[in-house]
Scaffold this active site. Structure first.
Site, PDB file in Angstrom:
ATOM      1  N   LYS A 141       0.891  -1.171   0.000  1.00 11.14           N
ATOM      2  CA  LYS A 141       0.000   0.000   0.000  1.00 11.14           C
ATOM      3  C   LYS A 141       0.926   1.216   0.000  1.00 11.14           C
ATOM      4  O   LYS A 141       1.376   1.669   1.051  1.00 11.14           O
ATOM      5  CB  LYS A 141      -0.890  -0.024   1.252  1.00 11.14           C
ATOM      6  N   SER A 188       5.201   8.365   9.483  1.00  9.70           N
ATOM      7  CA  SER A 188       5.344   9.280  10.621  1.00  9.70           C
ATOM      8  C   SER A 188       5.076   8.551  11.941  1.00  9.70           C
ATOM      9  O   SER A 188       4.410   7.505  11.973  1.00  9.70           O
ATOM     10  CB  SER A 188       4.380  10.450  10.448  1.00  9.70           C
ATOM     11  N   CYS A 201      14.001  10.649   6.051  1.00 14.21           N
ATOM     12  CA  CYS A 201      13.947  10.276   7.467  1.00 14.21           C
ATOM     13  C   CYS A 201      15.341  10.287   8.078  1.00 14.21           C
ATOM     14  O   CYS A 201      15.496  10.250   9.281  1.00 14.21           O
ATOM     15  CB  CYS A 201      13.332   8.898   7.614  1.00 14.21           C
TER      16      CYS A 201
HETATM   17  P1  NAD Z   1       2.512   9.221   6.840  1.00 10.59           P
HETATM   18  O1  NAD Z   1       2.642   8.626   8.181  1.00 10.59           O
HETATM   19  O2  NAD Z   1       1.563  10.373   6.675  1.00 10.59           O
HETATM   20  O3  NAD Z   1       2.010   8.116   5.781  1.00 10.59           O
HETATM   21  C1  NAD Z   1       2.635   6.862   5.677  1.00 10.59           C
HETATM   22  C2  NAD Z   1       1.618   5.849   5.176  1.00 10.59           C
HETATM   23  O4  NAD Z   1       0.546   5.756   6.128  1.00 10.59           O
HETATM   24  C3  NAD Z   1       0.988   6.218   3.838  1.00 10.59           C
HETATM   25  O5  NAD Z   1       0.886   5.051   3.052  1.00 10.59           O
HETATM   26  C4  NAD Z   1      -0.373   6.761   4.220  1.00 10.59           C
HETATM   27  O6  NAD Z   1      -1.355   6.529   3.237  1.00 10.59           O
HETATM   28  C5  NAD Z   1      -0.700   6.010   5.498  1.00 10.59           C
HETATM   29  N1  NAD Z   1      -1.522   6.795   6.428  1.00 10.59           N
HETATM   30  C6  NAD Z   1      -1.488   8.140   6.607  1.00 10.59           C
HETATM   31  N2  NAD Z   1      -2.393   8.505   7.542  1.00 10.59           N
HETATM   32  C7  NAD Z   1      -3.003   7.379   7.968  1.00 10.59           C
HETATM   33  C8  NAD Z   1      -4.028   7.117   8.934  1.00 10.59           C
HETATM   34  N3  NAD Z   1      -4.594   8.089   9.647  1.00 10.59           N
HETATM   35  N4  NAD Z   1      -4.407   5.839   9.118  1.00 10.59           N
HETATM   36  C9  NAD Z   1      -3.835   4.838   8.411  1.00 10.59           C
HETATM   37  N5  NAD Z   1      -2.876   5.038   7.473  1.00 10.59           N
HETATM   38  C10 NAD Z   1      -2.453   6.287   7.258  1.00 10.59           C
HETATM   39  O7  NAD Z   1       3.980   9.614   6.340  1.00 10.59           O
HETATM   40  P2  NAD Z   1       4.401  10.415   5.049  1.00 10.59           P
HETATM   41  O8  NAD Z   1       4.034  11.853   5.207  1.00 10.59           O
HETATM   42  O9  NAD Z   1       3.955   9.708   3.819  1.00 10.59           O
HETATM   43  O10 NAD Z   1       5.994  10.244   5.126  1.00 10.59           O
HETATM   44  C11 NAD Z   1       6.816  11.069   5.895  1.00 10.59           C
HETATM   45  C12 NAD Z   1       7.083  10.470   7.258  1.00 10.59           C
HETATM   46  O11 NAD Z   1       7.675   9.187   7.123  1.00 10.59           O
HETATM   47  C13 NAD Z   1       8.081  11.276   8.074  1.00 10.59           C
HETATM   48  O12 NAD Z   1       7.636  11.321   9.396  1.00 10.59           O
HETATM   49  C14 NAD Z   1       9.372  10.483   7.960  1.00 10.59           C
HETATM   50  O13 NAD Z   1      10.297  10.671   9.014  1.00 10.59           O
HETATM   51  C15 NAD Z   1       8.841   9.102   7.952  1.00 10.59           C
HETATM   52  N6  NAD Z   1       9.802   8.174   7.387  1.00 10.59           N
HETATM   53  C16 NAD Z   1      10.471   7.364   8.247  1.00 10.59           C
HETATM   54  C17 NAD Z   1      11.411   6.489   7.760  1.00 10.59           C
HETATM   55  C18 NAD Z   1      12.180   5.592   8.683  1.00 10.59           C
HETATM   56  O14 NAD Z   1      12.945   4.797   8.191  1.00 10.59           O
HETATM   57  N7  NAD Z   1      12.018   5.671   9.976  1.00 10.59           N
HETATM   58  C19 NAD Z   1      11.663   6.428   6.379  1.00 10.59           C
HETATM   59  C20 NAD Z   1      10.950   7.254   5.532  1.00 10.59           C
HETATM   60  C21 NAD Z   1      10.015   8.131   6.049  1.00 10.59           C
END
Ligand code: NAD
Length: 496
Positions: free
Chosen positions: A173, A226, A281
Protein backbone atom coordinates in the site's frame (compact mmCIF):
# COMPACT_ATOMS: atom_id res chain seq x y z
CA UNK A 1 -6.72 12.71 -16.50
CA UNK A 2 -4.44 9.65 -16.12
CA UNK A 3 -5.84 7.09 -13.65
CA UNK A 4 -3.47 5.15 -11.38
CA UNK A 5 -4.97 1.76 -10.56
CA UNK A 6 -4.40 -1.19 -8.24
CA UNK A 7 -2.42 -4.28 -9.24
CA UNK A 8 -4.11 -7.44 -8.04
CA UNK A 9 -3.51 -11.02 -9.11
CA UNK A 10 -1.13 -10.09 -11.91
CA UNK A 11 -3.11 -7.29 -13.52
CA UNK A 12 -4.10 -3.68 -13.29
CA UNK A 13 -7.63 -3.26 -11.94
CA UNK A 14 -10.05 -0.63 -10.67
CA UNK A 15 -11.78 -3.12 -8.37
CA UNK A 16 -14.71 -1.63 -6.44
CA UNK A 17 -12.97 1.72 -5.96
CA UNK A 18 -14.95 4.82 -6.78
CA UNK A 19 -13.06 7.33 -4.60
CA UNK A 20 -10.02 9.02 -6.12
CA UNK A 21 -7.20 11.22 -4.86
CA UNK A 22 -5.15 13.85 -6.71
CA UNK A 23 -1.51 13.26 -7.68
CA UNK A 24 0.46 16.47 -8.22
CA UNK A 25 3.58 17.45 -10.09
CA UNK A 26 5.11 19.43 -7.20
CA UNK A 27 7.50 21.43 -9.42
CA UNK A 28 4.65 22.64 -11.63
CA UNK A 29 2.22 22.89 -8.74
CA UNK A 30 -0.55 21.23 -10.76
CA UNK A 31 -2.48 17.98 -10.65
CA UNK A 32 -1.26 15.42 -13.19
CA UNK A 33 -3.16 12.23 -12.33
CA UNK A 34 -5.78 10.60 -10.13
CA UNK A 35 -5.16 7.60 -7.95
CA UNK A 36 -7.81 5.10 -6.92
CA UNK A 37 -8.55 4.86 -3.20
CA UNK A 38 -9.38 1.25 -2.33
CA UNK A 39 -12.40 -0.03 -0.45
CA UNK A 40 -12.07 -2.90 2.00
CA UNK A 41 -13.51 -5.27 -0.63
CA UNK A 42 -10.49 -4.48 -2.86
CA UNK A 43 -8.17 -5.27 0.03
CA UNK A 44 -9.99 -8.53 0.61
CA UNK A 45 -9.66 -9.49 -3.06
CA UNK A 46 -5.91 -8.88 -2.95
CA UNK A 47 -5.47 -10.84 0.29
CA UNK A 48 -7.51 -13.77 -1.05
CA UNK A 49 -5.49 -13.86 -4.29
CA UNK A 50 -2.19 -13.61 -2.41
CA UNK A 51 -3.29 -16.35 -0.03
CA UNK A 52 -3.94 -18.70 -2.95
CA UNK A 53 -0.60 -17.80 -4.56
CA UNK A 54 1.20 -18.51 -1.29
CA UNK A 55 0.42 -22.22 -1.55
CA UNK A 56 2.70 -22.61 -4.59
CA UNK A 57 5.20 -19.79 -4.04
CA UNK A 58 6.08 -20.92 -0.52
CA UNK A 59 6.77 -24.41 -1.93
CA UNK A 60 8.93 -23.16 -4.80
CA UNK A 61 12.60 -24.09 -4.65
CA UNK A 62 15.28 -21.63 -3.62
CA UNK A 63 16.79 -21.77 -7.09
CA UNK A 64 13.44 -20.90 -8.68
CA UNK A 65 13.03 -17.92 -6.35
CA UNK A 66 16.59 -16.75 -6.95
CA UNK A 67 16.06 -16.94 -10.71
CA UNK A 68 13.05 -14.62 -10.49
CA UNK A 69 14.93 -12.25 -8.18
CA UNK A 70 17.95 -12.11 -10.48
CA UNK A 71 15.67 -11.39 -13.47
CA UNK A 72 13.89 -8.67 -11.48
CA UNK A 73 17.26 -7.17 -10.51
CA UNK A 74 18.35 -7.00 -14.15
CA UNK A 75 15.13 -5.33 -15.26
CA UNK A 76 15.25 -2.81 -12.44
CA UNK A 77 18.86 -2.02 -13.19
CA UNK A 78 18.13 -1.54 -16.90
CA UNK A 79 15.16 0.75 -16.22
CA UNK A 80 16.57 2.66 -13.25
CA UNK A 81 16.53 6.01 -15.05
CA UNK A 82 12.92 5.62 -16.20
CA UNK A 83 11.77 4.82 -12.68
CA UNK A 84 13.80 7.73 -11.31
CA UNK A 85 12.09 10.17 -13.68
CA UNK A 86 8.69 8.82 -12.68
CA UNK A 87 9.60 9.46 -9.04
CA UNK A 88 10.82 12.99 -9.80
CA UNK A 89 7.57 13.88 -11.56
CA UNK A 90 5.43 12.84 -8.59
CA UNK A 91 7.73 13.47 -5.63
CA UNK A 92 9.78 16.43 -6.88
CA UNK A 93 13.29 15.29 -5.88
CA UNK A 94 16.08 15.73 -8.45
CA UNK A 95 16.51 12.82 -10.89
CA UNK A 96 20.05 11.98 -9.70
CA UNK A 97 18.71 11.67 -6.13
CA UNK A 98 15.79 9.54 -7.35
CA UNK A 99 18.31 7.29 -9.13
CA UNK A 100 20.20 7.05 -5.86
CA UNK A 101 17.07 5.83 -4.07
CA UNK A 102 16.43 3.20 -6.76
CA UNK A 103 20.06 2.10 -6.42
CA UNK A 104 19.74 1.70 -2.64
CA UNK A 105 16.57 -0.36 -3.18
CA UNK A 106 18.32 -2.43 -5.84
CA UNK A 107 20.94 -3.37 -3.28
CA UNK A 108 18.23 -4.98 -1.14
CA UNK A 109 17.13 -6.98 -4.19
CA UNK A 110 20.74 -8.11 -4.64
CA UNK A 111 20.89 -9.07 -0.97
CA UNK A 112 17.66 -11.07 -1.35
CA UNK A 113 19.14 -12.92 -4.37
CA UNK A 114 21.26 -14.72 -1.78
CA UNK A 115 18.20 -16.21 -0.07
CA UNK A 116 19.51 -19.80 -0.27
CA UNK A 117 22.42 -18.79 1.95
CA UNK A 118 20.36 -16.47 4.12
CA UNK A 119 17.90 -19.23 4.99
CA UNK A 120 20.37 -22.02 5.64
CA UNK A 121 19.39 -23.69 8.88
CA UNK A 122 21.44 -25.11 11.76
CA UNK A 123 22.12 -28.76 12.46
CA UNK A 124 23.30 -30.44 15.66
CA UNK A 125 24.41 -34.00 15.25
CA UNK A 126 23.89 -36.52 18.06
CA UNK A 127 22.28 -34.24 20.67
CA UNK A 128 21.41 -37.46 22.51
CA UNK A 129 22.03 -41.07 21.64
CA UNK A 130 20.84 -41.47 18.04
CA UNK A 131 19.07 -38.12 18.20
CA UNK A 132 19.76 -35.14 15.92
CA UNK A 133 18.34 -31.67 16.13
CA UNK A 134 18.00 -29.05 13.42
CA UNK A 135 16.32 -25.73 12.89
CA UNK A 136 15.05 -23.93 9.82
CA UNK A 137 12.76 -21.05 8.99
CA UNK A 138 9.57 -20.83 6.93
CA UNK A 139 7.63 -17.92 5.40
CA UNK A 140 4.70 -16.32 7.24
CA UNK A 141 2.08 -16.15 4.48
CA UNK A 142 0.54 -12.94 3.14
CA UNK A 143 2.43 -9.89 4.40
CA UNK A 144 1.70 -6.21 3.85
CA UNK A 145 3.86 -3.11 3.44
CA UNK A 146 2.52 0.40 4.05
CA UNK A 147 4.94 3.08 2.88
CA UNK A 148 5.52 6.86 2.95
CA UNK A 149 5.75 9.38 0.12
CA UNK A 150 9.39 10.33 0.53
CA UNK A 151 10.98 7.20 -0.95
CA UNK A 152 8.32 5.69 -3.24
CA UNK A 153 10.76 3.10 -4.66
CA UNK A 154 13.39 2.50 -1.98
CA UNK A 155 11.27 2.07 1.14
CA UNK A 156 8.99 -0.59 -0.41
CA UNK A 157 12.22 -2.27 -1.60
CA UNK A 158 13.39 -2.44 2.00
CA UNK A 159 10.50 -4.88 2.39
CA UNK A 160 9.28 -6.90 -0.57
CA UNK A 161 12.52 -8.36 -2.00
CA UNK A 162 13.27 -10.13 1.28
CA UNK A 163 9.64 -11.00 1.96
CA UNK A 164 9.13 -12.53 -1.49
CA UNK A 165 12.52 -14.27 -1.55
CA UNK A 166 11.63 -15.88 1.78
CA UNK A 167 8.48 -17.34 0.18
CA UNK A 168 5.80 -14.87 1.28
CA UNK A 169 3.23 -13.08 -0.86
CA UNK A 170 3.26 -9.31 -0.57
CA UNK A 171 0.64 -6.54 -0.67
CA UNK A 172 2.04 -3.03 -1.02
CA UNK A 173 0.00 0.00 0.00
CA UNK A 174 2.15 2.88 -1.25
CA UNK A 175 1.67 6.54 -0.43
CA UNK A 176 -1.30 8.00 -2.29
CA UNK A 177 0.81 11.08 -3.07
CA UNK A 178 3.29 9.31 -5.41
CA UNK A 179 1.73 5.95 -6.26
CA UNK A 180 3.10 5.26 -9.77
CA UNK A 181 6.45 3.73 -8.78
CA UNK A 182 4.60 0.79 -7.19
CA UNK A 183 2.79 -0.04 -10.43
CA UNK A 184 6.00 0.30 -12.46
CA UNK A 185 7.62 -2.24 -10.19
CA UNK A 186 4.60 -4.59 -10.35
CA UNK A 187 5.04 -4.78 -14.11
CA UNK A 188 8.74 -5.54 -13.73
CA UNK A 189 7.96 -8.39 -11.34
CA UNK A 190 5.51 -9.85 -13.86
CA UNK A 191 8.13 -9.57 -16.63
CA UNK A 192 10.70 -11.23 -14.34
CA UNK A 193 8.43 -14.27 -14.10
CA UNK A 194 7.00 -13.83 -10.61
CA UNK A 195 3.72 -15.78 -10.46
CA UNK A 196 0.53 -13.71 -10.33
CA UNK A 197 -0.57 -12.44 -6.92
CA UNK A 198 2.79 -12.93 -5.22
CA UNK A 199 3.19 -9.14 -5.47
CA UNK A 200 0.11 -6.90 -5.35
CA UNK A 201 -0.48 -3.17 -5.05
CA UNK A 202 -3.45 -1.65 -3.29
CA UNK A 203 -3.71 2.11 -3.76
CA UNK A 204 -5.44 4.09 -1.10
CA UNK A 205 -5.73 5.89 2.18
CA UNK A 206 -6.79 4.97 5.72
CA UNK A 207 -9.58 2.68 4.44
CA UNK A 208 -7.02 0.50 2.63
CA UNK A 209 -4.63 0.58 5.58
CA UNK A 210 -7.29 -0.38 8.11
CA UNK A 211 -8.48 -3.13 5.76
CA UNK A 212 -4.98 -4.64 5.86
CA UNK A 213 -4.55 -4.18 9.62
CA UNK A 214 -7.83 -5.94 10.36
CA UNK A 215 -7.74 -8.67 7.72
CA UNK A 216 -7.30 -12.13 9.26
CA UNK A 217 -5.46 -13.27 6.12
CA UNK A 218 -2.56 -10.83 6.68
CA UNK A 219 0.17 -12.35 8.86
CA UNK A 220 2.54 -9.41 9.21
CA UNK A 221 2.71 -5.70 8.56
CA UNK A 222 5.77 -3.58 7.76
CA UNK A 223 5.16 0.14 8.04
CA UNK A 224 7.34 3.17 7.39
CA UNK A 225 5.97 6.68 7.94
CA UNK A 226 5.34 9.28 10.62
CA UNK A 227 5.45 8.46 14.32
CA UNK A 228 1.73 8.98 15.17
CA UNK A 229 0.70 6.61 12.35
CA UNK A 230 3.50 4.13 13.18
CA UNK A 231 2.24 3.97 16.77
CA UNK A 232 -1.33 3.48 15.55
CA UNK A 233 -0.35 0.75 13.06
CA UNK A 234 1.67 -1.10 15.68
CA UNK A 235 -1.15 -0.96 18.24
CA UNK A 236 -3.95 -2.02 15.92
CA UNK A 237 -2.09 -4.71 14.01
CA UNK A 238 -0.54 -6.33 17.09
CA UNK A 239 -3.97 -6.29 18.77
CA UNK A 240 -5.10 -8.30 15.73
CA UNK A 241 -2.34 -10.83 16.35
CA UNK A 242 -0.01 -9.76 13.55
CA UNK A 243 3.75 -9.45 13.57
CA UNK A 244 4.58 -5.76 13.11
CA UNK A 245 7.58 -3.56 12.41
CA UNK A 246 6.60 0.12 12.30
CA UNK A 247 9.29 2.68 11.55
CA UNK A 248 8.38 6.22 12.54
CA UNK A 249 9.59 9.78 12.12
CA UNK A 250 12.87 11.37 13.03
CA UNK A 251 14.76 14.40 14.27
CA UNK A 252 18.35 13.66 13.38
CA UNK A 253 21.14 15.60 15.06
CA UNK A 254 24.76 16.08 14.01
CA UNK A 255 27.29 17.14 16.61
CA UNK A 256 30.08 19.39 15.35
CA UNK A 257 33.17 19.51 17.58
CA UNK A 258 35.76 22.31 17.48
CA UNK A 259 38.36 19.89 16.06
CA UNK A 260 36.21 19.09 12.98
CA UNK A 261 37.20 20.53 9.62
CA UNK A 262 34.59 23.32 9.18
CA UNK A 263 34.55 23.08 5.37
CA UNK A 264 33.99 19.33 5.45
CA UNK A 265 31.37 19.52 8.19
CA UNK A 266 29.53 22.38 6.58
CA UNK A 267 29.41 20.88 3.06
CA UNK A 268 28.14 17.59 4.40
CA UNK A 269 25.65 19.23 6.75
CA UNK A 270 24.18 21.33 3.95
CA UNK A 271 23.79 18.25 1.74
CA UNK A 272 22.30 16.22 4.61
CA UNK A 273 19.85 18.96 5.57
CA UNK A 274 18.75 20.15 2.13
CA UNK A 275 19.12 17.07 -0.10
CA UNK A 276 15.66 15.91 -1.24
CA UNK A 277 14.37 19.21 0.26
CA UNK A 278 14.90 17.74 3.72
CA UNK A 279 12.22 15.11 3.09
CA UNK A 280 14.38 12.21 4.26
CA UNK A 281 13.95 10.28 7.47
CA UNK A 282 17.75 10.38 7.74
CA UNK A 283 18.07 14.10 6.92
CA UNK A 284 20.01 16.12 9.48
CA UNK A 285 17.60 18.70 10.86
CA UNK A 286 19.55 19.83 13.95
CA UNK A 287 23.25 20.65 14.22
CA UNK A 288 24.55 20.72 17.78
CA UNK A 289 27.75 22.74 17.80
CA UNK A 290 30.16 22.48 20.71
CA UNK A 291 31.95 25.58 22.05
CA UNK A 292 33.74 27.68 19.44
CA UNK A 293 32.66 25.30 16.64
CA UNK A 294 29.35 27.19 16.45
CA UNK A 295 30.61 30.53 15.11
CA UNK A 296 33.19 28.94 12.83
CA UNK A 297 30.62 26.58 11.31
CA UNK A 298 27.98 29.28 10.86
CA UNK A 299 30.32 31.41 8.72
CA UNK A 300 30.83 28.60 6.19
CA UNK A 301 27.32 27.18 6.42
CA UNK A 302 25.73 30.55 5.78
CA UNK A 303 27.62 30.84 2.53
CA UNK A 304 27.16 27.22 1.43
CA UNK A 305 23.41 27.18 2.10
CA UNK A 306 22.94 30.18 -0.17
CA UNK A 307 24.78 28.32 -2.95
CA UNK A 308 22.22 25.47 -3.06
CA UNK A 309 20.43 25.58 -6.43
CA UNK A 310 16.66 25.16 -6.03
CA UNK A 311 14.63 24.19 -9.08
CA UNK A 312 12.70 21.52 -10.90
CA UNK A 313 13.93 18.01 -10.21
CA UNK A 314 14.06 17.49 -13.99
CA UNK A 315 16.62 20.31 -14.35
CA UNK A 316 20.08 18.71 -14.07
CA UNK A 317 21.49 21.91 -12.57
CA UNK A 318 19.14 21.72 -9.54
CA UNK A 319 20.49 20.48 -6.21
CA UNK A 320 17.10 20.41 -4.59
CA UNK A 321 13.49 20.31 -5.79
CA UNK A 322 10.12 21.31 -4.31
CA UNK A 323 8.35 19.76 -1.32
CA UNK A 324 5.48 17.35 -1.84
CA UNK A 325 2.30 19.46 -1.42
CA UNK A 326 1.20 23.07 -0.86
CA UNK A 327 0.15 22.00 2.65
CA UNK A 328 3.68 20.72 3.37
CA UNK A 329 5.15 24.00 2.08
CA UNK A 330 2.79 26.12 4.23
CA UNK A 331 3.50 24.03 7.32
CA UNK A 332 7.27 24.37 6.86
CA UNK A 333 6.98 28.13 6.37
CA UNK A 334 4.82 28.53 9.48
CA UNK A 335 7.38 26.55 11.53
CA UNK A 336 10.15 28.88 10.30
CA UNK A 337 7.92 31.83 11.32
CA UNK A 338 7.53 30.32 14.78
CA UNK A 339 11.29 29.82 15.09
CA UNK A 340 11.81 33.50 14.39
CA UNK A 341 9.05 34.56 16.79
CA UNK A 342 10.40 32.35 19.56
CA UNK A 343 13.89 33.87 19.41
CA UNK A 344 15.82 31.93 16.72
CA UNK A 345 18.06 33.81 14.31
CA UNK A 346 17.00 32.97 10.73
CA UNK A 347 20.44 33.30 9.12
CA UNK A 348 19.40 31.85 5.78
CA UNK A 349 15.75 32.27 4.84
CA UNK A 350 14.03 30.03 2.28
CA UNK A 351 10.57 31.51 2.70
CA UNK A 352 8.96 33.08 -0.36
CA UNK A 353 11.46 31.66 -2.86
CA UNK A 354 10.38 31.93 -6.51
CA UNK A 355 11.77 29.60 -9.16
CA UNK A 356 11.63 31.09 -12.69
CA UNK A 357 9.25 29.14 -14.98
CA UNK A 358 7.94 27.21 -11.94
CA UNK A 359 6.08 29.99 -10.16
CA UNK A 360 3.34 27.65 -8.92
CA UNK A 361 5.71 24.95 -7.64
CA UNK A 362 5.76 23.99 -3.96
CA UNK A 363 9.21 25.40 -3.22
CA UNK A 364 10.87 26.32 0.06
CA UNK A 365 14.53 27.33 -0.07
CA UNK A 366 17.30 26.18 2.27
CA UNK A 367 16.83 27.70 5.71
CA UNK A 368 19.28 27.88 8.61
CA UNK A 369 18.08 28.99 12.04
CA UNK A 370 20.80 29.68 14.58
CA UNK A 371 20.49 29.78 18.39
CA UNK A 372 17.57 27.36 18.48
CA UNK A 373 16.64 26.09 21.94
CA UNK A 374 15.09 22.72 22.58
CA UNK A 375 11.74 24.16 23.67
CA UNK A 376 11.05 25.93 20.37
CA UNK A 377 8.45 24.50 17.97
CA UNK A 378 11.03 24.41 15.20
CA UNK A 379 13.03 21.98 17.37
CA UNK A 380 10.26 19.87 18.90
CA UNK A 381 8.51 19.19 15.56
CA UNK A 382 9.74 16.98 12.78
CA UNK A 383 9.71 19.66 10.06
CA UNK A 384 10.41 17.37 7.09
CA UNK A 385 11.60 20.27 4.96
CA UNK A 386 14.86 22.06 4.09
CA UNK A 387 15.37 23.62 7.51
CA UNK A 388 18.48 23.21 9.65
CA UNK A 389 18.29 24.31 13.28
CA UNK A 390 21.55 25.08 15.05
CA UNK A 391 21.65 24.38 18.78
CA UNK A 392 24.66 25.60 20.76
CA UNK A 393 26.20 23.37 23.48
CA UNK A 394 29.19 23.80 25.81
CA UNK A 395 30.64 20.28 25.83
CA UNK A 396 30.34 17.01 23.93
CA UNK A 397 28.52 15.52 26.95
CA UNK A 398 25.96 18.33 26.82
CA UNK A 399 25.53 17.71 23.09
CA UNK A 400 24.95 13.97 23.67
CA UNK A 401 22.42 14.85 26.41
CA UNK A 402 20.48 17.01 23.93
CA UNK A 403 20.21 14.08 21.53
CA UNK A 404 19.29 11.59 24.24
CA UNK A 405 16.53 13.84 25.58
CA UNK A 406 14.88 13.96 22.15
CA UNK A 407 12.01 11.47 21.74
CA UNK A 408 13.23 10.35 18.31
CA UNK A 409 16.25 8.10 17.77
CA UNK A 410 16.57 7.33 14.07
CA UNK A 411 19.98 8.58 12.86
CA UNK A 412 22.73 10.83 14.15
CA UNK A 413 26.27 11.87 13.28
CA UNK A 414 29.37 13.45 14.74
CA UNK A 415 31.97 15.57 12.95
CA UNK A 416 35.32 15.34 14.71
CA UNK A 417 38.96 14.34 14.33
CA UNK A 418 39.03 12.97 17.89
CA UNK A 419 38.64 9.17 17.96
CA UNK A 420 37.98 9.17 21.70
CA UNK A 421 35.08 11.61 21.38
CA UNK A 422 33.66 9.63 18.45
CA UNK A 423 33.84 6.40 20.43
CA UNK A 424 32.15 7.92 23.45
CA UNK A 425 29.44 9.36 21.19
CA UNK A 426 28.70 6.08 19.42
CA UNK A 427 28.50 4.20 22.72
CA UNK A 428 26.42 6.71 24.70
CA UNK A 429 23.96 8.03 22.16
CA UNK A 430 20.47 6.45 22.21
CA UNK A 431 19.99 6.27 18.46
CA UNK A 432 19.85 3.31 16.07
CA UNK A 433 22.04 4.49 13.18
CA UNK A 434 25.23 6.42 13.79
CA UNK A 435 27.62 8.22 11.47
CA UNK A 436 31.18 9.21 12.29
CA UNK A 437 32.03 11.98 9.84
CA UNK A 438 29.20 10.45 7.76
CA UNK A 439 26.06 12.59 8.10
CA UNK A 440 23.48 10.26 6.50
CA UNK A 441 24.50 6.81 7.81
CA UNK A 442 21.94 4.68 5.96
CA UNK A 443 23.04 1.06 6.53
CA UNK A 444 23.85 -1.10 3.53
CA UNK A 445 21.35 -3.78 2.53
CA UNK A 446 23.24 -6.55 4.37
CA UNK A 447 22.93 -4.67 7.67
CA UNK A 448 19.52 -3.78 9.08
CA UNK A 449 17.97 -0.30 9.12
CA UNK A 450 16.10 1.02 12.12
CA UNK A 451 15.89 3.62 14.84
CA UNK A 452 15.24 3.62 18.57
CA UNK A 453 12.60 5.23 20.77
CA UNK A 454 9.74 6.91 18.84
CA UNK A 455 11.42 6.09 15.54
CA UNK A 456 10.58 2.38 15.68
CA UNK A 457 7.75 0.33 17.16
CA UNK A 458 8.36 -3.42 17.19
CA UNK A 459 11.31 -5.71 17.65
CA UNK A 460 12.81 -5.95 14.20
CA UNK A 461 14.75 -3.45 12.14
CA UNK A 462 14.15 -3.58 8.41
CA UNK A 463 16.02 -5.46 5.61
CA UNK A 464 19.34 -7.24 6.21
CA UNK A 465 19.36 -10.06 8.77
CA UNK A 466 16.46 -8.57 10.76
CA UNK A 467 14.38 -8.51 7.57
CA UNK A 468 14.98 -12.22 7.01
CA UNK A 469 13.97 -12.96 10.59
CA UNK A 470 10.91 -10.70 10.38
CA UNK A 471 9.50 -12.43 7.30
CA UNK A 472 10.10 -15.99 8.53
CA UNK A 473 9.46 -18.05 11.64
CA UNK A 474 11.59 -20.76 13.07
CA UNK A 475 11.09 -24.48 13.58
CA UNK A 476 13.33 -26.80 15.54
CA UNK A 477 13.13 -30.51 14.79
CA UNK A 478 14.37 -33.21 17.14
CA UNK A 479 14.59 -36.52 15.33
CA UNK A 480 15.44 -40.14 16.09
CA UNK A 481 15.31 -43.05 13.68
CA UNK A 482 15.32 -45.91 16.17
CA UNK A 483 17.12 -49.10 15.31
CA UNK A 484 15.81 -50.75 18.45
CA UNK A 485 12.72 -49.89 20.44
CA UNK A 486 13.49 -47.70 23.44
CA UNK A 487 11.25 -47.58 26.43
CA UNK A 488 9.57 -44.15 26.44
CA UNK A 489 10.26 -42.06 29.53
CA UNK A 490 7.63 -40.08 31.40
CA UNK A 491 10.29 -37.59 32.57
CA UNK A 492 11.30 -34.38 30.80
CA UNK A 493 13.53 -35.42 27.86
CA UNK A 494 17.23 -34.92 28.66
CA UNK A 495 20.35 -35.85 26.71
CA UNK A 496 21.66 -39.30 27.51
P1 NAD B 1 2.51 9.22 6.84
O1 NAD B 1 2.64 8.63 8.18
O2 NAD B 1 1.56 10.37 6.67
O3 NAD B 1 2.01 8.12 5.78
C1 NAD B 1 2.63 6.86 5.68
C2 NAD B 1 1.62 5.85 5.18
O4 NAD B 1 0.55 5.76 6.13
C3 NAD B 1 0.99 6.22 3.84
O5 NAD B 1 0.89 5.05 3.05
C4 NAD B 1 -0.37 6.76 4.22
O6 NAD B 1 -1.35 6.53 3.24
C5 NAD B 1 -0.70 6.01 5.50
N1 NAD B 1 -1.52 6.80 6.43
C6 NAD B 1 -1.49 8.14 6.61
N2 NAD B 1 -2.39 8.50 7.54
C7 NAD B 1 -3.00 7.38 7.97
C8 NAD B 1 -4.03 7.12 8.93
N3 NAD B 1 -4.59 8.09 9.65
N4 NAD B 1 -4.41 5.84 9.12
C9 NAD B 1 -3.83 4.84 8.41
N5 NAD B 1 -2.88 5.04 7.47
C10 NAD B 1 -2.45 6.29 7.26
O7 NAD B 1 3.98 9.61 6.34
P2 NAD B 1 4.40 10.42 5.05
O8 NAD B 1 4.03 11.85 5.21
O9 NAD B 1 3.95 9.71 3.82
O10 NAD B 1 5.99 10.24 5.13
C11 NAD B 1 6.82 11.07 5.89
C12 NAD B 1 7.08 10.47 7.26
O11 NAD B 1 7.67 9.19 7.12
C13 NAD B 1 8.08 11.28 8.07
O12 NAD B 1 7.64 11.32 9.40
C14 NAD B 1 9.37 10.48 7.96
O13 NAD B 1 10.30 10.67 9.01
C15 NAD B 1 8.84 9.10 7.95
N6 NAD B 1 9.80 8.17 7.39
C16 NAD B 1 10.47 7.36 8.25
C17 NAD B 1 11.41 6.49 7.76
C18 NAD B 1 12.18 5.59 8.68
O14 NAD B 1 12.95 4.80 8.19
N7 NAD B 1 12.02 5.67 9.98
C19 NAD B 1 11.66 6.43 6.38
C20 NAD B 1 10.95 7.25 5.53
C21 NAD B 1 10.01 8.13 6.05
Amino acid sequence: MRLITHWIDGKSTEGDSTRRGPVFNPALGSQQAEVLLAESSDVDRAVQAAGRAFEDWSESSFSRRSQVLFAFRELLHARKRELAELITDEHGKVVSDAEGEVQRGLEVVEYACGIPSLLKGDYSDQVASNVDSFSFRQPLGVVAGITPFNFPAMVPMWMYPVAIAAGNCFILKPSERDPSAALFVAELWAEAGLPDAVFNVIQGDKVAVDGLLDHPGVAAVSFVGSTPIARYIHGRATANGKRVQALGGAKNHAIVLPDADPEYASTHLAAAAFGSAGERCMAISAAVTVGVAGDVLMEVLDHQSREVRVGSGRDPSSDMGPVITPQARDRIVSLIDSGEQQGGNVRVDGRGIKVPDYENGFFVGPTVIDHVSTDMDVYTNEIFGPVLSVVRAETVDDAIDVINANPYGNGTAIFTSDGGAARKFMRKVKVGMIGINVPVPVPMAYHSFGGWKDSLFGEHHIHGPDGVRFYTRGKVVTSRWPEIHHRASFDMPTAT
